[in-house]
Enzyme design. Structure first.
Site, PDB file in Angstrom:
ATOM      1  N   SER A 142      29.136 -30.430   4.583  1.00 25.06           N
ATOM      2  CA  SER A 142      29.787 -31.035   3.412  1.00 25.06           C
ATOM      3  C   SER A 142      29.703 -30.185   2.152  1.00 25.06           C
ATOM      4  O   SER A 142      30.146 -30.628   1.086  1.00 25.06           O
ATOM      5  CB  SER A 142      29.145 -32.401   3.121  1.00 25.06           C
ATOM      6  OG  SER A 142      29.382 -33.302   4.187  1.00 25.06           O
TER       7      SER A 142
ATOM      8  N   GLU B  59     -10.936  22.375  -5.481  1.00 29.51           N
ATOM      9  CA  GLU B  59     -10.333  23.236  -4.475  1.00 29.51           C
ATOM     10  C   GLU B  59     -10.023  24.650  -4.970  1.00 29.51           C
ATOM     11  O   GLU B  59     -10.110  25.614  -4.204  1.00 29.51           O
ATOM     12  CB  GLU B  59      -9.033  22.599  -3.959  1.00 29.51           C
ATOM     13  CG  GLU B  59      -9.230  21.390  -3.091  1.00 29.51           C
ATOM     14  CD  GLU B  59      -9.766  21.736  -1.707  1.00 29.51           C
ATOM     15  OE1 GLU B  59      -9.767  22.931  -1.346  1.00 29.51           O
ATOM     16  OE2 GLU B  59     -10.215  20.831  -1.010  1.00 29.51           O
TER      17      GLU B  59
END
Length: 670
Positions: free
Chosen positions: A338, A80
């Site tokens: 329980s 680029e």
């Protein structure tokens, strides 16, 4: 003289233009340089668990230089803007070349945009083809270079570059198109990520895979020609297939991630372990396959010593409508059945009320208007406390709760960091049988205290947050005794090699909740199964439904079996005969006259076909008559009464008086 004047005028003009340009650049108002990035949640090692979109549904994620493969930087700059490190925002050579080519050809042949100019366009969402736009980009690019470093400009590009659809920035693109973080990239992967921002919509891999492949291959060849990679790497990269489509963003631990993000924006580091979390999520889905789709499941796994939650599964399927998968059932208030019984026994050990070898009555009893019954409706007479806990008998634990006081049980829960939900008035004896609301995470926290020898601490899920120390709920010896008793339970069939496990199951009233909680030498875990709407699940029992999953969870976490700790030095390890007289039996000890069952005699053979006469001496009426543990007569008075026809076979007859004294005989009916 004229030449000198012309030279001076020229130099003056250049200076004026330069100064004017400097002022123009200095006066340039910079756009906003800080942009929202997706909230993200990571595990204890920094691995991504889940990310969220930002406004307009965009994927834009935070990124630092150390998260990017250096090969990508090399390719990006070489492709680029090869003079990026040298120019001041505008590349004069590239600009002159582009202008000359445009004049010769009558059209734009090549661009001159630098990476800084592309950042300027992205910041202002500007156009690329109009001269006015180009000039604005040049001005802004020059201004950016004066305020930012080259690395900061690159960071902006990597965060804002478009990658097709709702994907912005390198990190989101790498996750969406490659299914991986950009820390390690192949040449082909890096080339694709360089190529996509030039035409993000026409090169989208999910819609235009061939265009994406061709663009990638052009970058590979250019990079080989520029010497960034070898030609062999370029040719090998060209043979790689293009991405077939989008990868789903990670959605691991979605309930816990939602919980973290609700505390604020930004990055959230959790104590979860990504590998364990994925394993338990998969295990949960597999375990629930083929079951009622209205059922849900929740799992919590924590490290005993640190109190850190290593995995938390709120439901089998987060997006499921049936079963309300969106509800985090680790945080839902449910009846624990329980599973509170171990706490009651531990507190009773601590108070010196009983020892694991103490005998306790499992007989019909009534406290005011409350008459508890065992789950199976059978009464076993005198049993060791150890066996009463292992069999999860209701009546013995209610007797102990009455002796302790329900308020003492509530206090212990709160000291353990549990905030029980209690409807109406003062706590009653039904607390020990699940008569309150707790969350799965709270129950794992409570069992973690038992596993640590009675030392309570909060479970933590935010990495780096120190667990909050809580009060001790019982002595180390009492906690060890509870664990030792629970470790004596038979594991479920096909339990894996996770070592000895101290565990307890529970089923709430009406079969609405099935629980299993337990620990080995390193981890504590809990499993809940039920319907989020609280409707009954006929036939659901904690022992059958949740216990096998608990052992699977501990097995997934345990690489090598971790032994349970040895008993503390002060632990009283003796037989019942060696206990002090006050600890050999729990219950009434001062009856005026002991109860004796005088007829039939033990071992008698009786004829079938009629009622059996029963005679007793002593005790305190009314009496209760049981046959093989099942009640066959209540509110019996006087010294003689009858048992109904029992049918042929061996039978154990028991008589229990109002104070809990009992007598029993075994007979054969022919």
């Amino acid at each position: 003289m004229k030449r000198l004047f012309a030279l001076v005028l020229c130099l003056w003009s250049v200076a004026v233009i330069r100064d004017g340009l400097d002022r123009l650049i200095d006066e340039t108002e910079l756009p906003v340089l800080v942009h929202a990035t997706a909230p993200e949640v990571r595990d204890r090692h920094g691995a991504l668990l889940r990310a969220y979109t930002i406004e307009d549904g965009l994927w834009r994620m935070a990124l630092s230089a150390d998260q990017v493969d250096p090969l990508f930087y090399d390719m990006l700059i070489a492709y680029e803007d090869k003079r990026f490190r040298a120019h001041a925002g505008v590349d004069p050579q590239a600009t002159l070349r582009a202008a000359w080519q445009a004049l010769r050809n009558g059209e734009i042949v090549s661009g001159a945009s630098t990476l800084t100019m592309q950042v300027a366009r992205l910041l202002e969402d500007g156009t690329t083809g109009q001269w006015a736009g180009k000039l604005r980009q040049m001005r802004l690019a020059l201004a950016l270079e004066r305020h930012l470093s080259k690395d900061e400009i690159l960071d902006l590009y990597l965060r804002l570059a478009p990658y097709g659809g709702n994907v912005e920035g390198l990190r989101a693109a790498s996750l969406v198109w490659l299914g991986k973080e950009p820390r390690r990239l192949t040449p082909a992967e890096a080339a694709l990520l360089v190529a996509l921002p030039q035409a993000p919509e026409s090169r989208r891999p999910d819609r235009h895979p061939e265009a994406a492949r061709r663009a990638r291959d052009r970058v590979l060849i250019r990079m080989a020609q520029a010497g960034v990679i070898t030609m062999g790497d370029a040719q090998a990269g060209q043979s790689d297939p293009a991405p077939p489509g989008r990868h789903a963003m990670p959605q691991i631990a979605p309930h816990m991630a939602d919980r973290a993000v609700a505390t604020g924006p930004g990055r959230h580091d959790l104590t979860l372990d990504k590998g364990l979390q994925i394993a338990l999520e998969n295990l949960t889905r597999t375990y629930m396959q083929g079951r009622d789709p209205r059922l849900s499941m929740a799992v919590v796994l924590a490290d005993i010593e640190s109190g850190e939650i290593l995995a938390s599964v709120g439901s089998p399927r987060y997006t499921a409508t049936e079963g309300q998968g969106f509800v985090d059932m680790t945080q839902a208030m449910r009846s624990p059945g329980s599973t509170l019984k171990p706490l009651v026994y531990g507190l009773a050990f601590d108070r010196g009320l009983v020892h694991p070898e103490t005998l306790i009555l499992d007989t019909p009893v009534q406290f005011g208007t409350y008459a508890p019954q065992n789950f199976d409706g059978v009464y076993r007479g005198e049993v060791p406390v150890r066996r009463a806990l292992q069999l999860s008998l209701n009546i013995p634990v209610v007797r102990l709760t009455e002796a302790l006081g329900p308020a003492h049980l509530m206090s212990a829960l709160k000291r353990a960091g549990v905030n029980p939900g209690l409807q109406g008035g003062a706590p009653g004896l039904a607390l020990s049988l699940g008569g309150l609301g707790v969350t799965l995470e709270e129950m794992v926290q409570l069992y973690g205290a038992l596993a640590r020898g009675g030392e309570a601490k909060t479970l933590t899920w935010q990495n780096g947050a120190a667990p909050e120390p809580l009060d001790r709920i019982m002595s180390a010896a009492s906690a060890w005794q509870v664990g030792h008793v629970l470790a004596g339970l038979m594991p479920p069939p096909q339990a894996g090699p996770q070592g000895r496990v101290a565990y307890k199951t529970g089923t709430s009233y009406g079969h609405r909740d099935a629980w299993a909680l337990g620990w080995n030498g390193r981890y504590v875990a809990g499993v809940w199964i039920g319907r989020p709407d609280g409707t009954p699940v006929p036939g659901a029992f904690g022992g059958d439904l949740a216990a096998p999953m608990l052992f699977e969870v501990l097995g997934r976490a345990t690489v090598r079996p971790a032994p349970l700790p040895p008993p503390p030095a002060e632990t009283l390890l003796v037989s019942r005969a060696q206990l002090p007289a006050t600890l050999q039996r729990f219950g009434p000890r001062d009856a005026a006259q002991s109860l004796q069952l005088t007829f039939p005699p033990d071992g008698a053979r009786l004829s079938a076909g009629g009622d059996i006469p029963i005679k007793v001496r002593g005790g305190t009426p009314p009496y209760t008559l049981l046959a093989d543990g099942a009640v066959v007569g209540t509110e019996l008075r006087g010294g003689a009464f009858f048992a109904p026809d029992l049918g042929a076979g061996f039978t154990t007859l028991s008589v229990i008086d109002a104070l809990g004294q009992s007598g029993r005989v075994s007979v054969e009916v022919r």
